[in-house]
Design a protein around this motif. Structure first.
Motif, PDB file in Angstrom:
ATOM      1  N   VAL A   1       0.831  -1.201   0.000  1.00  0.00           N
ATOM      2  CA  VAL A   1       0.000   0.000   0.000  1.00  0.00           C
ATOM      3  C   VAL A   1       0.864   1.249   0.000  1.00  0.00           C
ATOM      4  O   VAL A   1       0.580   2.232  -0.709  1.00  0.00           O
ATOM      5  CB  VAL A   1      -0.942  -0.007   1.222  1.00  0.00           C
TER       6      VAL A   1
ATOM      7  N   LEU B   1       0.688   4.099  -3.003  1.00  0.00           N
ATOM      8  CA  LEU B   1       0.373   5.513  -2.802  1.00  0.00           C
ATOM      9  C   LEU B   1       1.456   6.409  -3.394  1.00  0.00           C
ATOM     10  O   LEU B   1       1.174   7.503  -3.886  1.00  0.00           O
ATOM     11  CB  LEU B   1       0.197   5.803  -1.311  1.00  0.00           C
TER      12      LEU B   1
ATOM     13  N   SER C   1      -5.580  11.314   5.274  1.00  0.00           N
ATOM     14  CA  SER C   1      -6.326  10.406   4.410  1.00  0.00           C
ATOM     15  C   SER C   1      -6.349  10.955   2.990  1.00  0.00           C
ATOM     16  O   SER C   1      -6.263  12.171   2.773  1.00  0.00           O
ATOM     17  CB  SER C   1      -7.758  10.219   4.926  1.00  0.00           C
TER      18      SER C   1
ATOM     19  N   ASP D   1      -8.954   7.535  -3.563  1.00  0.00           N
ATOM     20  CA  ASP D   1      -8.517   6.812  -4.756  1.00  0.00           C
ATOM     21  C   ASP D   1      -9.759   6.392  -5.556  1.00  0.00           C
ATOM     22  O   ASP D   1     -10.871   6.324  -5.019  1.00  0.00           O
ATOM     23  CB  ASP D   1      -7.690   5.579  -4.353  1.00  0.00           C
TER      24      ASP D   1
ATOM     25  N   TRP E   1      -8.136   5.957   1.671  1.00  0.00           N
ATOM     26  CA  TRP E   1      -7.037   5.426   2.481  1.00  0.00           C
ATOM     27  C   TRP E   1      -6.770   6.376   3.639  1.00  0.00           C
ATOM     28  O   TRP E   1      -6.681   7.593   3.439  1.00  0.00           O
ATOM     29  CB  TRP E   1      -5.765   5.260   1.652  1.00  0.00           C
ATOM     30  N   ARG E   2      -6.597   5.838   4.825  1.00  0.00           N
ATOM     31  CA  ARG E   2      -6.261   6.632   6.000  1.00  0.00           C
ATOM     32  C   ARG E   2      -5.091   5.975   6.718  1.00  0.00           C
ATOM     33  O   ARG E   2      -5.062   4.749   6.879  1.00  0.00           O
ATOM     34  CB  ARG E   2      -7.459   6.747   6.952  1.00  0.00           C
ATOM     35  N   HIS E   3      -4.124   6.797   7.113  1.00  0.00           N
ATOM     36  CA  HIS E   3      -2.942   6.286   7.816  1.00  0.00           C
ATOM     37  C   HIS E   3      -3.028   6.701   9.275  1.00  0.00           C
ATOM     38  O   HIS E   3      -3.063   7.895   9.600  1.00  0.00           O
ATOM     39  CB  HIS E   3      -1.661   6.849   7.196  1.00  0.00           C
TER      40      HIS E   3
ATOM     41  N   TYR F   1      -2.772   1.166   8.002  1.00  0.00           N
ATOM     42  CA  TYR F   1      -3.521   1.743   6.888  1.00  0.00           C
ATOM     43  C   TYR F   1      -4.958   1.211   6.974  1.00  0.00           C
ATOM     44  O   TYR F   1      -5.179   0.008   7.165  1.00  0.00           O
ATOM     45  CB  TYR F   1      -2.912   1.335   5.546  1.00  0.00           C
TER      46      TYR F   1
ATOM     47  N   LEU G   1      -8.505   1.030   4.816  1.00  0.00           N
ATOM     48  CA  LEU G   1      -9.178   1.198   3.535  1.00  0.00           C
ATOM     49  C   LEU G   1     -10.679   1.260   3.767  1.00  0.00           C
ATOM     50  O   LEU G   1     -11.267   0.329   4.323  1.00  0.00           O
ATOM     51  CB  LEU G   1      -8.838   0.042   2.595  1.00  0.00           C
TER      52      LEU G   1
END
Length: 502
Positions: free
Chosen positions: A62, A66, A98, A101, A110-112, A135, A137
């Motif tokens: 991932v 990104l 975030s 996509d 996507w958020r980290h 991560y 989703l």
């Protein structure tokens, strides 16, 4: 009944939540989570960096995906990193950021997340605070079954391609020392591959360059095609032409275009067909195997060795081998690979032990090669590296002098087309580089050089001279051997006469 009503009801329940007994609270919490999941239209997948103390490869995938899509550029906070052995700076989402996509017309998010947790104790120092990266989703529930498997394959392919394009390339070579003292485990030695040659700097006809690039691109994208037709995923190229026409630069340009490692195979250091197979097995996928000056490495004239030739003459009588032929036969049997071994190397069963491999042979004398080596399937594409033409000269002028046109260009074009003096791109480059800051002076020197009569070149190239020197050394060894045998015969004859005399 709309959704707002349900959220109002939930808020009222939460207000009276603290006044309820513990058993009631647990039941309310349970039903609250069920109702919340029912009302939430999104599904969330968590991908932690580590799972059960082992690294999660999907997390890295991932991260690379990104970066490959440059989605991190729209985030407010970004962490800059650099992949090992890469010169390119990568970006990573900071904690809490975030991005959005799109895949197959569907939106995904996507958020980290970065959390501090208590880790295991280290050498009795107690638990230490470590960061846990995850991560997440987020995808609509109605889309998860139709795009999730495809989307995971998509980001995996994008990550693999991105990692391949940004890794450090290697140049490998085999040597007598590596094959003799490594026990067959490490027969290749490597250094970083930093050759600057590209198709943009290559002095060659633009149409030929476009044809080669198209063939290489088709090869890279041809996995399904090669599997469908039942062929090994490999391709052979033969570069032939006079010395100084850019054969080595062409190989470097191919490697930089494909981002493949290069294996420079020195056949003079390979002493058996078995060792040749071992070298092939130890090459990696996505690599270029190069054999330069193939006509000077081994005997590829197509003639069979004395051992394979018939021992009988035209009349059926035995044709015994002479002493010179026997000596040559012994040398061939103990210290040389055969044409058959090389053909099996390029197109035999052992050539299928890897994928995405390219074989490149170079030669100054294509007429010396056996026809079996040149056929399609072994050498699929023959590339003639010719003398310098005017389109090739314009590329050199742009590279060395930074000019697109000059008043003396028509004169140079006329002289090159007339062919009064055939020059290689290497010879033109040497003239251009001497006074690269003064294009007018360089052009005058080049025209004067092209107007001179062509010098008589030596009959043998550098590779031929090397081969001739080896032949001379063999002759010297044979003379010494004959002298030694002659002395022995003279001594035995003297002893016999002395015995008879007494």
């Amino acid at each position: 009944m709309d959704v707002g009503y349900w959220w109002s009801l939930l808020g009222l329940v939460a207000f009276f939540h603290g006044m309820l007994p513990r058993e009631v609270k647990e039941a309310v919490n349970k039903w609250f989570h069920v109702l919340k999941s029912y009302l939430d239209p999104y599904m969330r997948y968590e991908i932690p960096e580590f799972e059960n103390s082992s690294c999660n490869e999907l997390y890295k995938t991932v991260h690379l995906h990104l970066n490959a899509t440059d989605m991190c550029k729209v985030a407010n906070r970004v962490i800059l990193t650099r992949i090992h052995n890469s010169s390119r700076t990568c970006s990573n989402l900071a904690g809490g950021e975030s991005v959005e996509d799109t895949f197959e017309g569907k939106k995904l998010w996507w958020r980290h997340s970065v959390h501090k947790v208590q880790g295991e104790s280290v050498r009795g120092r107690g638990s230490q605070e470590v960061q846990e990266r995850v991560y997440t989703l987020k995808i609509h529930k109605r889309d998860r079954d139709c795009i999730i498997p495809l989307y995971i394959d998509h980001i995996n392919a994008r990550a693999v391609g991105y990692k391949h394009q940004n890794r450090e390339m290697k140049l490998y070579t085999n040597s007598k020392t590596s094959s003799m003292y490594s026990g067959g485990r490490h027969m290749w030695q490597s250094v970083p591959f930093k050759h600057p040659s590209t198709f943009d700097t290559l002095a060659m006809e633009p149409d030929s360059i476009a044809r080669i690039k198209g063939d290489l691109k088709s090869f890279m994208e041809g996995k399904d095609f090669f599997e469908r037709v039942g062929r090994a995923w490999k391709r052979g190229y033969l570069l032939y032409g006079p010395p100084g026409t850019g054969k080595s630069s062409m190989i470097a340009a191919m490697a930089n275009f494909l981002k493949y490692d290069v294996y420079d195979l020195e056949l003079t250091q390979v002493f058996s067909n078995t060792e040749l197979r071992q070298l092939l097995i130890q090459t990696t996928n996505r690599s270029i195997i190069v054999i330069e000056d193939i006509d000077c490495s081994i005997n590829l004239s197509g003639q069979r060795s004395p051992k394979a030739r018939s021992r009988r003459g035209k009349d059926g009588d035995k044709d015994p081998l002479g002493s010179d032929e026997l000596e040559k036969l012994k040398e061939d049997e103990t210290s040389r690979i055969t044409l058959s071994g090389l053909l099996n190397f390029t197109d035999g069963l052992w050539s299928c032990c890897g994928d995405e491999r390219i074989l490149v042979f170079t030669t100054n004398h294509i007429e010396k090669l056996d026809a079996a080596l040149l056929r399609p399937g072994r050498m699929d594409m023959h590339i003639h590296m010719s003398y310098c033409t005017f389109p090739a000269f314009k590329i050199l002028a742009h590279n060395y002098l930074m000019i697109e046109t000059h008043p003396l260009f028509p004169t140079v074009e006329r002289l090159l087309d007339e062919g009064k003096r055939k020059v290689t791109p290497a010879q033109v480059s040497e003239i251009l580089i001497l006074d690269k800051d003064d294009p007018d002076l360089v052009m005058e020197k080049l025209i004067a050089f092209l107007q001179q009569p062509e010098e008589k070149l030596p009959e043998n190239s550098a590779a031929d001279e090397s081969r001739n020197s080896q032949k001379k050394k063999k002759k010297k060894r044979k003379k010494k051997e004959k002298k030694r045998k002659g002395k022995k015969r003279g001594l035995s004859c003297t002893c016999e006469i002395s015995h008879k005399f007494f």
